[in-house]
Design a protein around this motif. Structure first.
Motif, PDB file in Angstrom:
ATOM      1  N   LYS A   1       3.496   9.408  -1.396  1.00  0.00           N
ATOM      2  CA  LYS A   1       2.768   8.138  -1.496  1.00  0.00           C
ATOM      3  C   LYS A   1       3.571   6.972  -0.940  1.00  0.00           C
ATOM      4  CE  LYS A   1      -0.660   8.982  -4.980  1.00  0.00           C
ATOM      5  NZ  LYS A   1      -1.148   8.739  -6.314  1.00  0.00           N
ATOM      6  N   GLY A   2       4.735   7.255  -0.453  1.00  0.00           N
ATOM      7  CA  GLY A   2       5.602   6.235   0.109  1.00  0.00           C
ATOM      8  C   GLY A   2       6.930   6.893   0.403  1.00  0.00           C
ATOM      9  N   THR A   3       7.761   6.249   1.229  1.00  0.00           N
ATOM     10  CA  THR A   3       9.037   6.893   1.531  1.00  0.00           C
ATOM     11  C   THR A   3      10.088   6.607   0.448  1.00  0.00           C
ATOM     12  OG1 THR A   3       9.470   5.095   3.069  1.00  0.00           O
ATOM     13  CG2 THR A   3       8.716   7.180   4.004  1.00  0.00           C
ATOM     14  N   GLY A   4       9.725   5.800  -0.558  1.00  0.00           N
ATOM     15  CA  GLY A   4      10.602   5.643  -1.736  1.00  0.00           C
ATOM     16  C   GLY A   4      10.739   7.003  -2.412  1.00  0.00           C
TER      17      GLY A   4
ATOM     18  N   GLY B   1      -0.872   7.469   8.934  1.00  0.00           N
ATOM     19  CA  GLY B   1      -1.037   6.013   9.012  1.00  0.00           C
ATOM     20  C   GLY B   1       0.234   5.306   8.578  1.00  0.00           C
ATOM     21  N   ALA B   2       1.155   6.049   7.968  1.00  0.00           N
ATOM     22  CA  ALA B   2       2.433   5.451   7.575  1.00  0.00           C
ATOM     23  C   ALA B   2       3.341   5.391   8.799  1.00  0.00           C
ATOM     24  CB  ALA B   2       3.087   6.282   6.484  1.00  0.00           C
ATOM     25  N   ALA B   3       4.309   4.502   8.770  1.00  0.00           N
ATOM     26  CA  ALA B   3       5.243   4.379   9.887  1.00  0.00           C
ATOM     27  C   ALA B   3       6.047   5.664  10.049  1.00  0.00           C
ATOM     28  CB  ALA B   3       6.163   3.193   9.643  1.00  0.00           C
ATOM     29  N   SER B   4       6.392   6.286   8.922  1.00  0.00           N
ATOM     30  CA  SER B   4       7.162   7.533   8.960  1.00  0.00           C
ATOM     31  C   SER B   4       6.345   8.650   9.608  1.00  0.00           C
ATOM     32  CB  SER B   4       7.573   7.930   7.537  1.00  0.00           C
ATOM     33  OG  SER B   4       6.473   7.775   6.665  1.00  0.00           O
ATOM     34  N   HIS B   5       5.039   8.596   9.435  1.00  0.00           N
ATOM     35  CA  HIS B   5       4.178   9.581  10.098  1.00  0.00           C
ATOM     36  C   HIS B   5       4.159   9.320  11.600  1.00  0.00           C
ATOM     37  CE1 HIS B   5       0.056  10.137  11.849  1.00  0.00           C
ATOM     38  NE2 HIS B   5       0.463  11.368  11.694  1.00  0.00           N
TER      39      HIS B   5
ATOM     40  N   HIS C   1       1.312  -5.459   4.683  1.00  0.00           N
ATOM     41  CA  HIS C   1       1.203  -4.133   5.303  1.00  0.00           C
ATOM     42  C   HIS C   1       1.858  -4.178   6.679  1.00  0.00           C
ATOM     43  CE1 HIS C   1       0.042  -0.121   5.929  1.00  0.00           C
ATOM     44  NE2 HIS C   1      -1.190  -0.266   6.358  1.00  0.00           N
ATOM     45  N   HIS C   2       2.019  -2.967   7.244  1.00  0.00           N
ATOM     46  CA  HIS C   2       2.770  -2.904   8.497  1.00  0.00           C
ATOM     47  C   HIS C   2       1.931  -2.389   9.655  1.00  0.00           C
ATOM     48  CE1 HIS C   2       2.850   1.285   7.705  1.00  0.00           C
ATOM     49  NE2 HIS C   2       3.948   1.361   7.001  1.00  0.00           N
ATOM     50  N   ILE C   3       2.584  -1.829  10.624  1.00  0.00           N
ATOM     51  CA  ILE C   3       1.990  -1.262  11.842  1.00  0.00           C
ATOM     52  C   ILE C   3       0.791  -0.342  11.542  1.00  0.00           C
ATOM     53  CG2 ILE C   3       3.568   0.730  11.822  1.00  0.00           C
ATOM     54  CD1 ILE C   3       3.944   0.321  14.858  1.00  0.00           C
TER      55      ILE C   3
ATOM     56  N   PRO D   1       0.797  -1.232   0.000  1.00  0.00           N
ATOM     57  CA  PRO D   1       0.000   0.000   0.000  1.00  0.00           C
ATOM     58  C   PRO D   1       0.832   1.286   0.000  1.00  0.00           C
ATOM     59  CG  PRO D   1      -0.023  -0.974   2.183  1.00  0.00           C
ATOM     60  CD  PRO D   1       0.817  -1.877   1.317  1.00  0.00           C
ATOM     61  N   PHE D   2       2.018   1.230  -0.580  1.00  0.00           N
ATOM     62  CA  PHE D   2       2.908   2.392  -0.694  1.00  0.00           C
ATOM     63  C   PHE D   2       3.594   2.350  -2.060  1.00  0.00           C
ATOM     64  CE2 PHE D   2       2.614   1.547   3.873  1.00  0.00           C
ATOM     65  CZ  PHE D   2       2.194   2.788   4.323  1.00  0.00           C
ATOM     66  N   ALA D   3       4.234   3.449  -2.411  1.00  0.00           N
ATOM     67  CA  ALA D   3       4.899   3.547  -3.715  1.00  0.00           C
ATOM     68  C   ALA D   3       6.064   2.567  -3.829  1.00  0.00           C
ATOM     69  CB  ALA D   3       5.406   4.975  -3.906  1.00  0.00           C
TER      70      ALA D   3
ATOM     71  N   ASP E   1      12.588   6.892   8.823  1.00  0.00           N
ATOM     72  CA  ASP E   1      12.167   5.801   7.935  1.00  0.00           C
ATOM     73  C   ASP E   1      12.870   4.501   8.296  1.00  0.00           C
ATOM     74  OD1 ASP E   1      10.684   4.669   5.905  1.00  0.00           O
ATOM     75  OD2 ASP E   1      12.080   5.241   4.323  1.00  0.00           O
ATOM     76  N   GLN E   2      12.322   3.419   7.759  1.00  0.00           N
ATOM     77  CA  GLN E   2      12.805   2.091   8.106  1.00  0.00           C
ATOM     78  C   GLN E   2      14.188   1.801   7.517  1.00  0.00           C
ATOM     79  OE1 GLN E   2       9.431  -0.787   7.566  1.00  0.00           O
ATOM     80  NE2 GLN E   2       8.410   1.109   7.019  1.00  0.00           N
ATOM     81  N   THR E   3      14.935   0.987   8.249  1.00  0.00           N
ATOM     82  CA  THR E   3      16.307   0.672   7.813  1.00  0.00           C
ATOM     83  C   THR E   3      16.327  -0.009   6.447  1.00  0.00           C
ATOM     84  OG1 THR E   3      16.187  -1.407   9.034  1.00  0.00           O
ATOM     85  CG2 THR E   3      17.247   0.453  10.156  1.00  0.00           C
TER      86      THR E   3
ATOM     87  N   GLY F   1      10.216   1.922  -1.860  1.00  0.00           N
ATOM     88  CA  GLY F   1      10.267   2.197  -0.419  1.00  0.00           C
ATOM     89  C   GLY F   1      10.507   0.933   0.394  1.00  0.00           C
ATOM     90  N   PRO F   2      10.460   1.052   1.723  1.00  0.00           N
ATOM     91  CA  PRO F   2      10.788  -0.087   2.582  1.00  0.00           C
ATOM     92  C   PRO F   2       9.807  -1.253   2.502  1.00  0.00           C
ATOM     93  CG  PRO F   2      10.029   1.803   3.887  1.00  0.00           C
ATOM     94  CD  PRO F   2      10.204   2.287   2.491  1.00  0.00           C
ATOM     95  N   THR F   3       8.503  -0.960   2.406  1.00  0.00           N
ATOM     96  CA  THR F   3       7.523  -2.057   2.337  1.00  0.00           C
ATOM     97  C   THR F   3       7.680  -2.783   1.009  1.00  0.00           C
ATOM     98  OG1 THR F   3       6.083  -0.607   3.601  1.00  0.00           O
ATOM     99  CG2 THR F   3       5.107  -2.631   2.808  1.00  0.00           C
ATOM    100  N   ASP F   4       7.925  -1.994  -0.028  1.00  0.00           N
ATOM    101  CA  ASP F   4       8.147  -2.550  -1.363  1.00  0.00           C
ATOM    102  C   ASP F   4       9.376  -3.460  -1.373  1.00  0.00           C
ATOM    103  OD1 ASP F   4       7.454  -2.352  -4.266  1.00  0.00           O
ATOM    104  OD2 ASP F   4       9.480  -1.539  -4.390  1.00  0.00           O
TER     105      ASP F   4
ATOM    106  N   ASN G   1       6.956  12.412   5.081  1.00  0.00           N
ATOM    107  CA  ASN G   1       6.375  11.139   5.525  1.00  0.00           C
ATOM    108  C   ASN G   1       5.506  10.561   4.416  1.00  0.00           C
ATOM    109  OD1 ASN G   1       3.745  12.176   5.666  1.00  0.00           O
ATOM    110  ND2 ASN G   1       3.889  12.625   7.850  1.00  0.00           N
ATOM    111  N   ALA G   2       4.998   9.356   4.666  1.00  0.00           N
ATOM    112  CA  ALA G   2       4.208   8.679   3.636  1.00  0.00           C
ATOM    113  C   ALA G   2       2.714   8.791   3.940  1.00  0.00           C
ATOM    114  CB  ALA G   2       4.658   7.228   3.515  1.00  0.00           C
ATOM    115  N   GLY G   3       2.322   9.885   4.588  1.00  0.00           N
ATOM    116  CA  GLY G   3       0.910  10.124   4.856  1.00  0.00           C
ATOM    117  C   GLY G   3       0.466   9.591   6.210  1.00  0.00           C
TER     118      GLY G   3
END
Ligand code: ASP
Length: 327
Positions: free
Chosen positions: A186-189, A162-166, A94-96, A38-40, A205-207, A43-46, A158-160
């Protein structure tokens, strides 16, 4: 129809349905499986999803593709899977954010505890507080007074909501009692691209998205958000050890199918997830990026369901008290 005839017909229908489900499970998958991130892209989830998809694809003997559905802090992608066909071919990584979005958004087109069939936890990923390479403060010690003096100018990517970066940014701002201008992506990418280009100042942001940039000196790092240092970044101190006591954020990730996915298909996906998480290539890639796959006993539907429940209970009161809403 007589009562008995009805029972015979109903029994035959139930039997045919059971046979179809079991045949489906035996043959699943016969075609490409899609995992929504659910992100661009980039980024880390990708990154996590793509390495998992490759390892799962090897086990499933089918291609597992990633579809990036970014926007609204991940909630657009989650909504896509809540309404997707429940045959095992549509999954969500998806994450946290799954546990924070229900409190950040007054209305959501899905219910996290009702619309999904959990498959298992995947990985817990530390975060890092980073800045563009020419951001003036040279250390965390210099960062705090600088931020307080320049809070009307400092921009935070941040990525909006609800994002971890937010979430990390919100906790950081509240810990140091200063607010900056937030810039949602739309993502931290894509946010990382702007940080590298110097268009935005700070990001948490995530490592999995920051380790390589930190190691090559392309971004400045002020600390990691875990209690202990991260082996892949062993020279980077924790925020806690630099005085931000008890500051801790780790981003857990889970794999989900839409509710109603047949149990035998879920069983196959759980088995394949557990094998994929032991894949040496995946483990090495994640270790290099500051994380590791969860142990097998956490890569289960029950572990993900109970973790999600505990996280909803943890974040609900905190977010309500902070009074943050997307709409
Ligand atoms: N995980 C998001 C991404 O992949 C970023 C975030 O949650 O902050 O872009």
């Amino acid at each position: 129809m007589s009562g008995q005839a009805f029972r015979v017909v109903a029994g035959a229908v139930a039997c045919a349905a059971a046979l179809a489900t079991s045949a489906q499970a035996q043959t699943f998958p016969t075609r490409t499986v899609t995992v929504v991130v659910p992100f661009a892209a980039g980024g880390p989830t990708d990154t996590l999803a793509r390495s998992l998809a490759q390892a799962m694809g090897t086990q499933l003997k089918q291609t597992v593709v990633i579809e990036n559905v970014g926007g609204a802090g991940g909630t657009i992608g989650v909504a896509r899977i809540a309404k997707a066909s429940h045959d095992g071919y549509n999954l969500l990584l998806h994450h946290i954010g799954m546990s924070t979005a229900p409190f950040l958004y007054r209305t959501l087109p899905f219910k996290v505890t009702e619309d999904f069939a959990p498959i298992g936890l995947v990985a817990d990923v530390p975060m890092t507080l980073i800045a563009r390479s020419n951001f003036p403060p040279a250390s965390f010690k210099e960062l705090l007074p600088y931020l307080k003096a320049n809070k009307d100018k400092v921009t935070y990517a941040n990525a909006g909501l609800g994002a971890a970066s937010h979430l990390c940014g919100m906790l950081f701002m509240s810990a140091i009692q200063a607010e900056f201008i937030t810039v949602p992506y739309k993502g931290t990418g894509p946010a990382m691209n702007d940080l590298l280009g110097g268009q935005v100042d700070l990001m948490c942001d995530q490592t999995t998205n920051t380790t390589n940039q930190i190691k090559s000196g392309k971004v400045k790092v002020y600390g990691v958000t875990t209690k202990a240092r991260v082996p892949a970044l062993k020279d980077v101190p924790t925020l806690d050890e630099q005085g931000l006591k008890s500051f801790e954020v780790e981003v857990w990730h889970g794999l989900y199918a839409p509710k109603g996915t047949p149990q035998p298909v879920i069983d196959t996906l759980v088995r394949v997830l557990q094998i994929a998480l032991t894949d040496p290539k995946l483990k090495t890639l994640l270790a290099d990026l500051g994380t590791e796959p969860v142990a097998q006993n956490r890569a289960t539907p029950a572990a993900l369901a109970s973790h999600l429940k505990a996280e909803l209970e943890k974040w609900g009161p905190l977010i309500k008290a902070a009074g943050v809403y997307a709409d």
